[in-house]
Design an enzyme around this catalytic site. Structure first.
Site, PDB file in Angstrom:
ATOM      1  N   HIS A  17       0.841  -1.208   0.000  1.00 36.62           N
ATOM      2  CA  HIS A  17       0.000   0.000   0.000  1.00 36.62           C
ATOM      3  C   HIS A  17       0.874   1.256   0.000  1.00 36.62           C
ATOM      4  O   HIS A  17       0.577   2.228  -0.697  1.00 36.62           O
ATOM      5  CB  HIS A  17      -0.888   0.033   1.256  1.00 36.62           C
ATOM      6  CG  HIS A  17      -1.924  -1.051   1.335  1.00 36.62           C
ATOM      7  ND1 HIS A  17      -2.013  -1.925   2.391  1.00 36.62           N
ATOM      8  CD2 HIS A  17      -2.935  -1.392   0.494  1.00 36.62           C
ATOM      9  CE1 HIS A  17      -3.020  -2.755   2.209  1.00 36.62           C
ATOM     10  NE2 HIS A  17      -3.598  -2.456   1.061  1.00 36.62           N
ATOM     11  N   LYS A  41     -15.757  -7.560   5.187  1.00 39.52           N
ATOM     12  CA  LYS A  41     -14.753  -8.345   5.917  1.00 39.52           C
ATOM     13  C   LYS A  41     -14.922  -8.098   7.419  1.00 39.52           C
ATOM     14  O   LYS A  41     -15.491  -7.087   7.807  1.00 39.52           O
ATOM     15  CB  LYS A  41     -13.358  -7.884   5.496  1.00 39.52           C
ATOM     16  CG  LYS A  41     -13.116  -8.009   3.997  1.00 39.52           C
ATOM     17  CD  LYS A  41     -11.819  -7.376   3.585  1.00 39.52           C
ATOM     18  CE  LYS A  41     -11.575  -7.552   2.099  1.00 39.52           C
ATOM     19  NZ  LYS A  41     -10.353  -6.901   1.637  1.00 39.52           N
ATOM     20  N   ARG A  93      -2.262  -5.427  -8.682  1.00 36.34           N
ATOM     21  CA  ARG A  93      -1.094  -6.274  -8.449  1.00 36.34           C
ATOM     22  C   ARG A  93      -0.911  -7.321  -9.526  1.00 36.34           C
ATOM     23  O   ARG A  93       0.195  -7.670  -9.899  1.00 36.34           O
ATOM     24  CB  ARG A  93      -1.207  -6.954  -7.081  1.00 36.34           C
ATOM     25  CG  ARG A  93      -1.078  -6.001  -5.918  1.00 36.34           C
ATOM     26  CD  ARG A  93      -1.660  -6.592  -4.673  1.00 36.34           C
ATOM     27  NE  ARG A  93      -3.082  -6.838  -4.861  1.00 36.34           N
ATOM     28  CZ  ARG A  93      -3.857  -7.457  -4.006  1.00 36.34           C
ATOM     29  NH1 ARG A  93      -3.339  -7.915  -2.886  1.00 36.34           N
ATOM     30  NH2 ARG A  93      -5.140  -7.624  -4.251  1.00 36.34           N
ATOM     31  N   SER A 130      -3.268  -8.202   2.794  1.00 37.25           N
ATOM     32  CA  SER A 130      -3.336  -8.076   4.251  1.00 37.25           C
ATOM     33  C   SER A 130      -3.683  -9.398   4.925  1.00 37.25           C
ATOM     34  O   SER A 130      -3.239  -9.660   6.047  1.00 37.25           O
ATOM     35  CB  SER A 130      -4.347  -6.997   4.633  1.00 37.25           C
ATOM     36  OG  SER A 130      -3.935  -5.768   4.104  1.00 37.25           O
TER      37      SER A 130
HETATM   38  N1  COA Z   1      -0.261  -4.103  -1.683  1.00 31.82           N
HETATM   39  C1  COA Z   1      -0.627  -5.086  -0.871  1.00 31.82           C
HETATM   40  N2  COA Z   1      -1.903  -5.480  -0.721  1.00 31.82           N
HETATM   41  C2  COA Z   1      -2.828  -4.836  -1.435  1.00 31.82           C
HETATM   42  C3  COA Z   1      -2.519  -3.787  -2.314  1.00 31.82           C
HETATM   43  C4  COA Z   1      -1.163  -3.421  -2.422  1.00 31.82           C
HETATM   44  N3  COA Z   1      -0.760  -2.457  -3.219  1.00 31.82           N
HETATM   45  N4  COA Z   1      -3.663  -3.342  -2.885  1.00 31.82           N
HETATM   46  C5  COA Z   1      -4.644  -4.101  -2.386  1.00 31.82           C
HETATM   47  N5  COA Z   1      -4.160  -4.997  -1.513  1.00 31.82           N
HETATM   48  C6  COA Z   1      -4.873  -6.048  -0.799  1.00 31.82           C
HETATM   49  C7  COA Z   1      -5.496  -5.580   0.451  1.00 31.82           C
HETATM   50  O1  COA Z   1      -4.598  -5.702   1.529  1.00 31.82           O
HETATM   51  C8  COA Z   1      -6.672  -6.506   0.594  1.00 31.82           C
HETATM   52  O2  COA Z   1      -6.236  -7.721   1.149  1.00 31.82           O
HETATM   53  P1  COA Z   1      -7.234  -8.662   1.961  1.00 31.82           P
HETATM   54  O3  COA Z   1      -8.364  -8.993   1.036  1.00 31.82           O
HETATM   55  O4  COA Z   1      -6.378  -9.785   2.304  1.00 31.82           O
HETATM   56  O5  COA Z   1      -7.677  -7.846   3.141  1.00 31.82           O
HETATM   57  C9  COA Z   1      -7.068  -6.816  -0.826  1.00 31.82           C
HETATM   58  O6  COA Z   1      -5.955  -6.504  -1.613  1.00 31.82           O
HETATM   59  C10 COA Z   1      -8.266  -6.018  -1.273  1.00 31.82           C
HETATM   60  O7  COA Z   1      -7.941  -4.689  -1.221  1.00 31.82           O
HETATM   61  P2  COA Z   1      -8.559  -3.415  -0.588  1.00 31.82           P
HETATM   62  O8  COA Z   1      -7.781  -2.355  -1.274  1.00 31.82           O
HETATM   63  O9  COA Z   1      -8.555  -3.358   0.872  1.00 31.82           O
HETATM   64  O10 COA Z   1      -9.960  -3.388  -1.175  1.00 31.82           O
HETATM   65  P3  COA Z   1     -11.250  -3.921  -0.614  1.00 31.82           P
HETATM   66  O11 COA Z   1     -11.753  -4.760  -1.723  1.00 31.82           O
HETATM   67  O12 COA Z   1     -11.178  -4.503   0.724  1.00 31.82           O
HETATM   68  O13 COA Z   1     -12.016  -2.532  -0.477  1.00 31.82           O
HETATM   69  C11 COA Z   1     -13.401  -0.717  -1.219  1.00 31.82           C
HETATM   70  C12 COA Z   1     -12.643  -1.971  -1.552  1.00 31.82           C
HETATM   71  C13 COA Z   1     -13.608  -0.478   0.240  1.00 31.82           C
HETATM   72  C14 COA Z   1     -12.628   0.428  -1.784  1.00 31.82           C
HETATM   73  C15 COA Z   1     -14.730  -0.868  -1.965  1.00 31.82           C
HETATM   74  O14 COA Z   1     -15.373  -2.054  -1.555  1.00 31.82           O
HETATM   75  C16 COA Z   1     -15.646   0.294  -1.759  1.00 31.82           C
HETATM   76  O15 COA Z   1     -15.470   1.305  -2.380  1.00 31.82           O
HETATM   77  N6  COA Z   1     -16.647   0.132  -0.868  1.00 31.82           N
HETATM   78  C17 COA Z   1     -17.583   1.169  -0.520  1.00 31.82           C
HETATM   79  C18 COA Z   1     -18.981   0.860  -1.003  1.00 31.82           C
HETATM   80  C19 COA Z   1     -19.120   1.207  -2.445  1.00 31.82           C
HETATM   81  O16 COA Z   1     -18.964   2.327  -2.872  1.00 31.82           O
HETATM   82  N7  COA Z   1     -19.451   0.173  -3.212  1.00 31.82           N
HETATM   83  C20 COA Z   1     -19.603   0.272  -4.624  1.00 31.82           C
HETATM   84  C21 COA Z   1     -18.295   0.044  -5.316  1.00 31.82           C
HETATM   85  S1  COA Z   1     -18.554  -0.101  -7.054  1.00 31.82           S
END
Ligand code: COA
Length: 161
Positions: A17, A41, A93, A130
């Site tokens: 990140h 989650k 990634r 993560s």
């Molecule tokens: N390096 C290491 N890990 C990374 C990374 C990087 N550069 N980029 C992403 N990751 C990992 C994260 O650690 C996470 O790991 P995990 O699943 O083991 O916890 C995984 O990739 C997913 O990434 P994350 O960036 O945390 O995204 P998410 O899918 O959990 O969150 C939101 C996405 C919150 C941004 C999205 O769901 C959202 O916008 N929600 C709000 C509601 C909304 O508007 N919904 C409509 C969307 S169209």
């Protein structure tokens, strides 16, 4: 002022990140690291703890952009409008990230026209997420290559409880 949101769960923030953040900081003036509160989650760290950790690990980062950490609930596009953000930053990634990311980017663009900027972290972080960090830590694995020392310290303390 060019403002972008960098949203995610950040449970916990990793070097991957931070790598994306560093790249984004060269493109925008202000980056709002946006910690998702209502994730499907069940996070290890509360949103307040995640914000605190991000503040801690970014406080000494040399950044061309102003870095701010906030939490949000609801639709990311509404938060982007509220914060006057012109873009959403996401890390890509591997190809496996692409389908889900494309769907989110297109839905978000349909809703308000907001652009998503995809940045590729350094190759050495392409396998990192993560969950892996949490699993390794829970099994006493070495996570020092993946997260800053402060995160390592807090994750160990948390798992001890
Ligand atoms: N390096 C290491 N890990 C990374 C990374 C990087 N550069 N980029 C992403 N990751 C990992 C994260 O650690 C996470 O790991 P995990 O699943 O083991 O916890 C995984 O990739 C997913 O990434 P994350 O960036 O945390 O995204 P998410 O899918 O959990 O969150 C939101 C996405 C919150 C941004 C999205 O769901 C959202 O916008 N929600 C709000 C509601 C909304 O508007 N919904 C409509 C969307 S169209």
């Amino acid at each position: 002022m060019k403002i972008a949101l960098y949203p995610g769960t950040f449970d916990p923030i990793t070097y991957g990140h931070l790598d994306v953040l560093d790249r984004a900081s060269r493109l925008f003036d202000r980056i709002i690291i946006t910690v998702a509160r209502n994730s499907s989650k069940s996070p290890l760290f509360s949103s307040e703890e995640r914000v605190d950790l991000i503040n801690e690990v970014t406080k000494d980062v040399k950044s061309e952009a102003e870095l701010v950490v906030k939490t949000f609930e609801g639709l990311i596009v509404d938060f982007a409008t509220q914060e006057n953000a012109r873009a959403i930053i996401r890390g890509l990634r591997a190809i496996s990230d692409f389908e889900y990311e494309m769907q989110m980017a297109l839905v978000n663009r349909k809703l308000t026209g907001i652009a998503t900027v995809f940045l590729m972290p350094h190759e050495k972080f392409t396998y990192l997420n993560s969950s892996i960090v949490r699993e390794l830590a829970s099994l006493n694995g070495d996570i020092s290559h993946f997260v800053p020392p402060e995160v390592e310290k807090r994750i160990k303390a948390k798992l001890k409880k």
